[in-house]
Scaffold this motif. Sequence first.
Motif, PDB file in Angstrom:
ATOM      1  N   ALA A   1       0.813  -1.216   0.000  1.00 37.32           N
ATOM      2  CA  ALA A   1       0.000   0.000   0.000  1.00 37.32           C
ATOM      3  C   ALA A   1       0.849   1.270   0.000  1.00 37.32           C
ATOM      4  CB  ALA A   1      -0.931  -0.012   1.208  1.00 37.32           C
TER       5      ALA A   1
ATOM      6  N   THR B   1       2.484   4.515  -1.067  1.00 37.43           N
ATOM      7  CA  THR B   1       2.265   5.553  -2.071  1.00 37.43           C
ATOM      8  C   THR B   1       3.605   6.024  -2.622  1.00 37.43           C
ATOM      9  OG1 THR B   1       0.225   6.294  -0.993  1.00 37.43           O
ATOM     10  CG2 THR B   1       1.309   7.855  -2.475  1.00 37.43           C
TER      11      THR B   1
ATOM     12  N   TYR C   1       0.151  -1.414 -13.639  1.00 36.20           N
ATOM     13  CA  TYR C   1      -0.543  -1.463 -12.352  1.00 36.20           C
ATOM     14  C   TYR C   1      -1.804  -2.309 -12.485  1.00 36.20           C
ATOM     15  CZ  TYR C   1       2.638   2.383 -11.524  1.00 36.20           C
ATOM     16  OH  TYR C   1       3.773   3.137 -11.422  1.00 36.20           O
TER      17      TYR C   1
ATOM     18  N   ASP D   1      -4.650  -3.088  -9.370  1.00 29.78           N
ATOM     19  CA  ASP D   1      -5.578  -2.246  -8.616  1.00 29.78           C
ATOM     20  C   ASP D   1      -4.766  -1.137  -7.965  1.00 29.78           C
ATOM     21  OD1 ASP D   1      -7.600  -3.961  -9.336  1.00 29.78           O
ATOM     22  OD2 ASP D   1      -7.633  -5.030  -7.422  1.00 29.78           O
ATOM     23  N   PHE D   2      -5.289   0.079  -7.990  1.00 30.56           N
ATOM     24  CA  PHE D   2      -4.488   1.206  -7.522  1.00 30.56           C
ATOM     25  C   PHE D   2      -5.359   2.430  -7.233  1.00 30.56           C
ATOM     26  CE2 PHE D   2      -4.694   1.309 -12.138  1.00 30.56           C
ATOM     27  CZ  PHE D   2      -5.077   2.614 -12.407  1.00 30.56           C
ATOM     28  N   VAL D   3      -4.754   3.366  -6.512  1.00 25.91           N
ATOM     29  CA  VAL D   3      -5.307   4.718  -6.365  1.00 25.91           C
ATOM     30  C   VAL D   3      -4.330   5.674  -7.039  1.00 25.91           C
ATOM     31  CG1 VAL D   3      -5.980   6.556  -4.783  1.00 25.91           C
ATOM     32  CG2 VAL D   3      -6.436   4.176  -4.176  1.00 25.91           C
TER      33      VAL D   3
ATOM     34  N   ARG E   1      -8.690  12.207  -7.985  1.00 29.73           N
ATOM     35  CA  ARG E   1      -8.333  10.944  -7.344  1.00 29.73           C
ATOM     36  C   ARG E   1      -9.154   9.826  -7.991  1.00 29.73           C
ATOM     37  NH1 ARG E   1      -6.204   9.356  -2.218  1.00 29.73           N
ATOM     38  NH2 ARG E   1      -7.081   7.415  -1.401  1.00 29.73           N
TER      39      ARG E   1
ATOM     40  N   THR F   1      -9.752   5.706  -7.986  1.00 31.28           N
ATOM     41  CA  THR F   1      -9.532   4.388  -7.395  1.00 31.28           C
ATOM     42  C   THR F   1     -10.013   3.342  -8.393  1.00 31.28           C
ATOM     43  OG1 THR F   1      -9.877   5.263  -5.162  1.00 31.28           O
ATOM     44  CG2 THR F   1     -10.025   2.873  -5.447  1.00 31.28           C
TER      45      THR F   1
ATOM     46  N   LYS G   1     -10.361  -0.600  -8.898  1.00 32.46           N
ATOM     47  CA  LYS G   1     -10.352  -1.964  -8.364  1.00 32.46           C
ATOM     48  C   LYS G   1     -11.017  -2.856  -9.394  1.00 32.46           C
ATOM     49  CE  LYS G   1     -10.481  -0.866  -3.423  1.00 32.46           C
ATOM     50  NZ  LYS G   1     -11.235  -1.062  -2.156  1.00 32.46           N
TER      51      LYS G   1
ATOM     52  N   THR H   1      -0.868   4.521  -5.561  1.00 29.65           N
ATOM     53  CA  THR H   1      -0.845   3.626  -4.411  1.00 29.65           C
ATOM     54  C   THR H   1      -1.411   2.276  -4.829  1.00 29.65           C
ATOM     55  OG1 THR H   1      -1.258   5.514  -2.951  1.00 29.65           O
ATOM     56  CG2 THR H   1      -1.526   3.306  -2.004  1.00 29.65           C
ATOM     57  N   PRO H   2      -0.603   1.239  -4.933  1.00 32.24           N
ATOM     58  CA  PRO H   2      -1.132  -0.088  -5.259  1.00 32.24           C
ATOM     59  C   PRO H   2      -2.079  -0.578  -4.159  1.00 32.24           C
ATOM     60  CG  PRO H   2       1.253  -0.013  -5.546  1.00 32.24           C
ATOM     61  CD  PRO H   2       0.870   1.227  -4.815  1.00 32.24           C
ATOM     62  N   LEU H   3      -3.118  -1.293  -4.554  1.00 36.40           N
ATOM     63  CA  LEU H   3      -4.098  -1.813  -3.592  1.00 36.40           C
ATOM     64  C   LEU H   3      -3.979  -3.343  -3.505  1.00 36.40           C
ATOM     65  CD1 LEU H   3      -7.222   0.302  -4.581  1.00 36.40           C
ATOM     66  CD2 LEU H   3      -5.633   0.694  -2.670  1.00 36.40           C
TER      67      LEU H   3
END
Length: 208
Positions: A35, A37, A83, A85-87, A155, A157, A159, A206-208
């Motif tokens: 997680a 960043t 990437y 899943d990420f933010v 931003r 997100t 997923k 930020t990888p999730l």
Amino acid sequence: PAPLSFVQPLAMFLTMKTLVALFVVTLMSAVSAAAQTTPLFDGKSLSGWKVDGAAYWSVKDGVLIGQSDEQKRASTLWTEKTYTDFVYQTEFRFEGVTDSGVFLRHLDDQIQIGTSGSLKRDMTGSPYIGSKRKYPVEAQGVAALLKEGAWNTLRITAKGGLYTIELNGRQVLEYLSDTAIPSGPIGLQVHANLLMRIEYRNMTVTPL
């Protein structure tokens, strides 16, 4: 001395307790690393990025600039990394008619920034699906949030195919894409057939 029958279970208990503690620490470290960043833009160069199309991307005073010329060609700036899943978060700024956006893993799924060339109105925060040649849904409340000529915070997100979009701290869209792919780079667009300029700064993933 303590009886052997007591010492052995105690030693086993302490060993198991130590192993559990080590497992928890390792797991927490792995989650923290996953997680973490990281900056996508170093504020000085295009390091970590590659240009597809016209050489319209430059850096000045800590700002990433995409600006077309009289040839009005298309250009996409892609991350070298991929990437899942990420933010993704960035600040962006533009004035006048600008048609840009953020590509999510491939060219087909894009979150619009600025004016839609087809609709001739601002569609910031809305997904454009290239293979469908349309915006399947429209972000809500953007007109009250978007500050033209000033810095805005976007931003995203992602997923799987679920995209959640926030503009200046407010959620404006949630969309489930049936054209999403599992993994790919993040891209920034300068649209063809338009004299335009888009600026980005403080860009992270930020990888999730």
